[in-house]
Design a protein around this motif. Structure first.
Motif, PDB file in Angstrom:
ATOM      1  N   ARG A   1       0.849  -1.194   0.000  1.00  0.00           N
ATOM      2  CA  ARG A   1       0.000   0.000   0.000  1.00  0.00           C
ATOM      3  C   ARG A   1       0.882   1.240   0.000  1.00  0.00           C
ATOM      4  O   ARG A   1       1.937   1.260   0.627  1.00  0.00           O
TER       5      ARG A   1
ATOM      6  N   THR B   1      -7.293  -2.380   3.345  1.00  0.00           N
ATOM      7  CA  THR B   1      -8.006  -2.607   2.089  1.00  0.00           C
ATOM      8  C   THR B   1      -9.174  -3.540   2.410  1.00  0.00           C
ATOM      9  O   THR B   1      -8.969  -4.618   2.986  1.00  0.00           O
TER      10      THR B   1
ATOM     11  N   SER C   1     -14.892  -4.644  -3.833  1.00  0.00           N
ATOM     12  CA  SER C   1     -13.867  -3.788  -3.247  1.00  0.00           C
ATOM     13  C   SER C   1     -14.547  -2.576  -2.616  1.00  0.00           C
ATOM     14  O   SER C   1     -15.392  -1.935  -3.233  1.00  0.00           O
TER      15      SER C   1
ATOM     16  N   ASP D   1     -14.170   1.167  -0.483  1.00  0.00           N
ATOM     17  CA  ASP D   1     -13.281   2.299  -0.264  1.00  0.00           C
ATOM     18  C   ASP D   1     -13.374   2.703   1.185  1.00  0.00           C
ATOM     19  O   ASP D   1     -14.432   3.132   1.661  1.00  0.00           O
TER      20      ASP D   1
END
Length: 216
Positions: free
Chosen positions: A193, A199, A212, A214
């Motif tokens: 990262r 994540t 995924s 955020d």
């Protein structure tokens, strides 16, 4: 969908609280240390602080809800002595529990446990043998949201799959179809990262794809 009974806190709200707690945990600790610095310690400071941040977030966002009248939210973990000054909260912090971090709702008089909105398995060691066993344990939890937190690169390959996908499928093998899950992979700055943080991936047992998320 899962045949699990309706929760007092829906999975979306539970995920929002856990995500906010992970963000606060990063802001508090990322410049000082990392989860793997204490990976072999039962009372891992990152796990303890995650439980505290979750309790603070629940207190901030949920306990003012009139529908909570007569309920008591509790977050339990292996706390040990707390040296951190905390504000007065309606959420109760408790010692221990079947999983590293447990979010439960009890009747106001403690006569019954009413719900378990989330459990978090903090298996900070990111090697597959450790994570696969953690997934097996977590998959059997009776909770509205099942959360796996580790320190590892989620794109690392495991038997032709990314680590994140391998964890999701391992969870799905034993969890009821439709159960919501959250997978959190911590990385320090300068590794896989660019900046330190988690994540995140959302997953529903029985599905093939992860989402995924955020966290920023």
């Amino acid at each position: 969908m899962s045949d699990r009974r309706a929760s007092l806190v829906d999975a979306h709200d539970a995920r929002q609280c856990v995500t906010a707690a992970l963000r606060a945990l990063t802001e508090r600790r990322a410049d000082a240390d990392a989860p793997l610095d204490y990976a072999r310690r039962v009372r891992n400071p990152w796990t303890r602080d995650l439980a505290i941040e979750l309790a603070l977030e629940i207190d901030h966002t949920l306990t003012a809800n009139p529908a909570d009248a007569g309920h008591r939210h509790e977050v339990s973990a292996l706390m040990g002595p707390l040296t951190r000054a905390l504000p007065e909260m309606q959420v109760r912090l408790a010692e221990g529990g079947p999983y590293p971090v447990n979010w439960r709702i009890y009747a106001e008089d403690d006569s019954a446990m009413l719900d378990q909105p989330a459990v978090i398995c903090t298996q900070w060691r990111g090697l597959w043998p450790h994570l696969s066993r953690a997934c097996d344990d977590l998959s059997q939890a009776g909770a509205g949201l099942k959360v796996l937190a580790t320190q590892a690169d989620p794109t690392r390959e495991v038997d032709g799959l990314s680590l994140a996908t391998a964890c999701a499928y391992r969870l799905s093998a034993y969890a009821p179809k439709g159960d919501p899950m959250l997978l959190a992979f911590y990385g320090g700055a300068g590794g896989w990262r660019e900046t330190a943080g988690f994540t995140l991936y959302g997953y529903v047992a029985g599905e093939r794809a992860l989402t995924s998320l955020d966290v920023e």
